[in-house]
Design a protein around this motif. Sequence first.
Motif, PDB file in Angstrom:
ATOM      1  N   ASP A  81       0.843  -1.197   0.000  1.00 48.66           N
ATOM      2  CA  ASP A  81       0.000   0.000   0.000  1.00 48.66           C
ATOM      3  C   ASP A  81       0.874   1.240   0.000  1.00 48.66           C
ATOM      4  OD1 ASP A  81      -2.114  -1.761   0.265  1.00 48.66           O
ATOM      5  OD2 ASP A  81      -2.134  -1.595   2.459  1.00 48.66           O
ATOM      6  N   PRO A  82       0.463   2.236  -0.761  1.00 51.74           N
ATOM      7  CA  PRO A  82       1.236   3.492  -0.714  1.00 51.74           C
ATOM      8  C   PRO A  82       1.012   4.163   0.637  1.00 51.74           C
ATOM      9  CG  PRO A  82      -0.693   3.752  -2.103  1.00 51.74           C
ATOM     10  CD  PRO A  82      -0.643   2.312  -1.708  1.00 51.74           C
ATOM     11  N   SER A  83       2.039   4.721   1.150  1.00 48.57           N
ATOM     12  CA  SER A  83       1.900   5.395   2.439  1.00 48.57           C
ATOM     13  C   SER A  83       1.232   6.746   2.237  1.00 48.57           C
ATOM     14  CB  SER A  83       3.265   5.566   3.101  1.00 48.57           C
ATOM     15  OG  SER A  83       4.085   6.351   2.302  1.00 48.57           O
ATOM     16  N   ILE A  84       0.316   7.045   3.137  1.00 47.59           N
ATOM     17  CA  ILE A  84      -0.428   8.305   3.038  1.00 47.59           C
ATOM     18  C   ILE A  84       0.172   9.257   4.065  1.00 47.59           C
ATOM     19  CG2 ILE A  84      -2.677   9.407   3.296  1.00 47.59           C
ATOM     20  CD1 ILE A  84      -3.887   6.653   2.607  1.00 47.59           C
ATOM     21  N   THR A  85       0.780  10.298   3.597  1.00 43.35           N
ATOM     22  CA  THR A  85       1.335  11.305   4.491  1.00 43.35           C
ATOM     23  C   THR A  85       0.544  12.582   4.292  1.00 43.35           C
ATOM     24  OG1 THR A  85       2.967  11.899   2.840  1.00 43.35           O
ATOM     25  CG2 THR A  85       3.662  10.342   4.509  1.00 43.35           C
ATOM     26  N   PRO A  86       0.066  13.115   5.383  1.00 36.60           N
ATOM     27  CA  PRO A  86      -0.707  14.366   5.238  1.00 36.60           C
ATOM     28  C   PRO A  86       0.223  15.511   4.856  1.00 36.60           C
ATOM     29  CG  PRO A  86      -0.530  13.743   7.536  1.00 36.60           C
ATOM     30  CD  PRO A  86       0.098  12.653   6.747  1.00 36.60           C
ATOM     31  N   CYS A  87      -0.327  16.508   4.247  1.00 41.27           N
ATOM     32  CA  CYS A  87       0.483  17.648   3.847  1.00 41.27           C
ATOM     33  C   CYS A  87       0.907  18.432   5.079  1.00 41.27           C
ATOM     34  CB  CYS A  87      -0.290  18.528   2.854  1.00 41.27           C
ATOM     35  SG  CYS A  87      -1.724  19.313   3.588  1.00 41.27           S
ATOM     36  N   SER A  88       1.889  19.271   4.935  1.00 44.40           N
ATOM     37  CA  SER A  88       2.443  20.006   6.058  1.00 44.40           C
ATOM     38  C   SER A  88       1.423  20.952   6.679  1.00 44.40           C
ATOM     39  CB  SER A  88       3.700  20.748   5.650  1.00 44.40           C
ATOM     40  OG  SER A  88       3.406  21.633   4.607  1.00 44.40           O
ATOM     41  N   TYR A  89       0.502  21.512   5.841  1.00 46.87           N
ATOM     42  CA  TYR A  89      -0.543  22.403   6.351  1.00 46.87           C
ATOM     43  C   TYR A  89      -1.436  21.664   7.335  1.00 46.87           C
ATOM     44  CZ  TYR A  89      -4.852  25.116   6.379  1.00 46.87           C
ATOM     45  OH  TYR A  89      -5.958  25.807   6.761  1.00 46.87           O
ATOM     46  N   ALA A  90      -1.822  20.434   7.023  1.00 49.82           N
ATOM     47  CA  ALA A  90      -2.691  19.647   7.898  1.00 49.82           C
ATOM     48  C   ALA A  90      -1.943  19.251   9.167  1.00 49.82           C
ATOM     49  CB  ALA A  90      -3.187  18.405   7.174  1.00 49.82           C
ATOM     50  N   LEU A  91      -0.675  18.966   9.059  1.00 50.34           N
ATOM     51  CA  LEU A  91       0.131  18.601  10.235  1.00 50.34           C
ATOM     52  C   LEU A  91       0.238  19.760  11.196  1.00 50.34           C
ATOM     53  CD1 LEU A  91       3.057  16.508   8.723  1.00 50.34           C
ATOM     54  CD2 LEU A  91       1.215  15.688  10.170  1.00 50.34           C
ATOM     55  N   ARG A  92       0.426  20.982  10.665  1.00 51.39           N
ATOM     56  CA  ARG A  92       0.514  22.158  11.539  1.00 51.39           C
ATOM     57  C   ARG A  92      -0.802  22.406  12.248  1.00 51.39           C
ATOM     58  NH1 ARG A  92       1.965  26.066   7.625  1.00 51.39           N
ATOM     59  NH2 ARG A  92       3.139  24.649   6.405  1.00 51.39           N
ATOM     60  N   LYS A  93      -1.882  22.249  11.548  1.00 52.28           N
ATOM     61  CA  LYS A  93      -3.204  22.432  12.142  1.00 52.28           C
ATOM     62  C   LYS A  93      -3.404  21.419  13.276  1.00 52.28           C
ATOM     63  CE  LYS A  93      -6.193  25.031   9.839  1.00 52.28           C
ATOM     64  NZ  LYS A  93      -6.946  26.039  10.482  1.00 52.28           N
ATOM     65  N   LEU A  94      -2.979  20.168  13.048  1.00 50.11           N
ATOM     66  CA  LEU A  94      -3.124  19.142  14.082  1.00 50.11           C
ATOM     67  C   LEU A  94      -2.252  19.458  15.292  1.00 50.11           C
ATOM     68  CD1 LEU A  94      -3.199  15.885  11.936  1.00 50.11           C
ATOM     69  CD2 LEU A  94      -5.078  16.837  13.265  1.00 50.11           C
ATOM     70  N   ASP A  95      -1.068  19.986  15.059  1.00 44.58           N
ATOM     71  CA  ASP A  95      -0.174  20.344  16.158  1.00 44.58           C
ATOM     72  C   ASP A  95      -0.775  21.458  17.007  1.00 44.58           C
ATOM     73  OD1 ASP A  95       1.732  18.447  15.534  1.00 44.58           O
ATOM     74  OD2 ASP A  95       3.004  19.853  14.383  1.00 44.58           O
TER      75      ASP A  95
END
Length: 134
Positions: free
Chosen positions: A116-130
Amino acid sequence: MPRIRNDPNFNTCPDYASANFANTRAQLINENVNEEQAIQLLRNIWLANNEADKALWQQQLADDREQQDHAQRLEEDEQQRVDQERADEEEATRKEERKKNKHKYTPILATGIPDDPSITPCSYALRKLDKGHK
């Protein structure tokens, strides 16, 4: 005790009836001992001494074998000690190498290749989660 150099089992009794031993026989001959008895007496003395030498020879051989076995055991013990020291030193070197390069010796898991291809969220979504936003 001095070492016996020749095996007394191979010694032969001298001919005490020969002219070479005439003086020795003459010293033993008297009114009670004739020449034949003197010769037999000399042979008996020689045989007794030779039997004693044979016993000493056997003891010497046994002592030599014991010394050789002891020396061999010491040599084997020393060789085992040296081998053990070498093994300990190699083990210490291996441990030191593992300690220095932990990542080099990290075990590889026995998992298959990911399909399966790994799904990495974009940096914008990661910052929002942080930040805790949804």
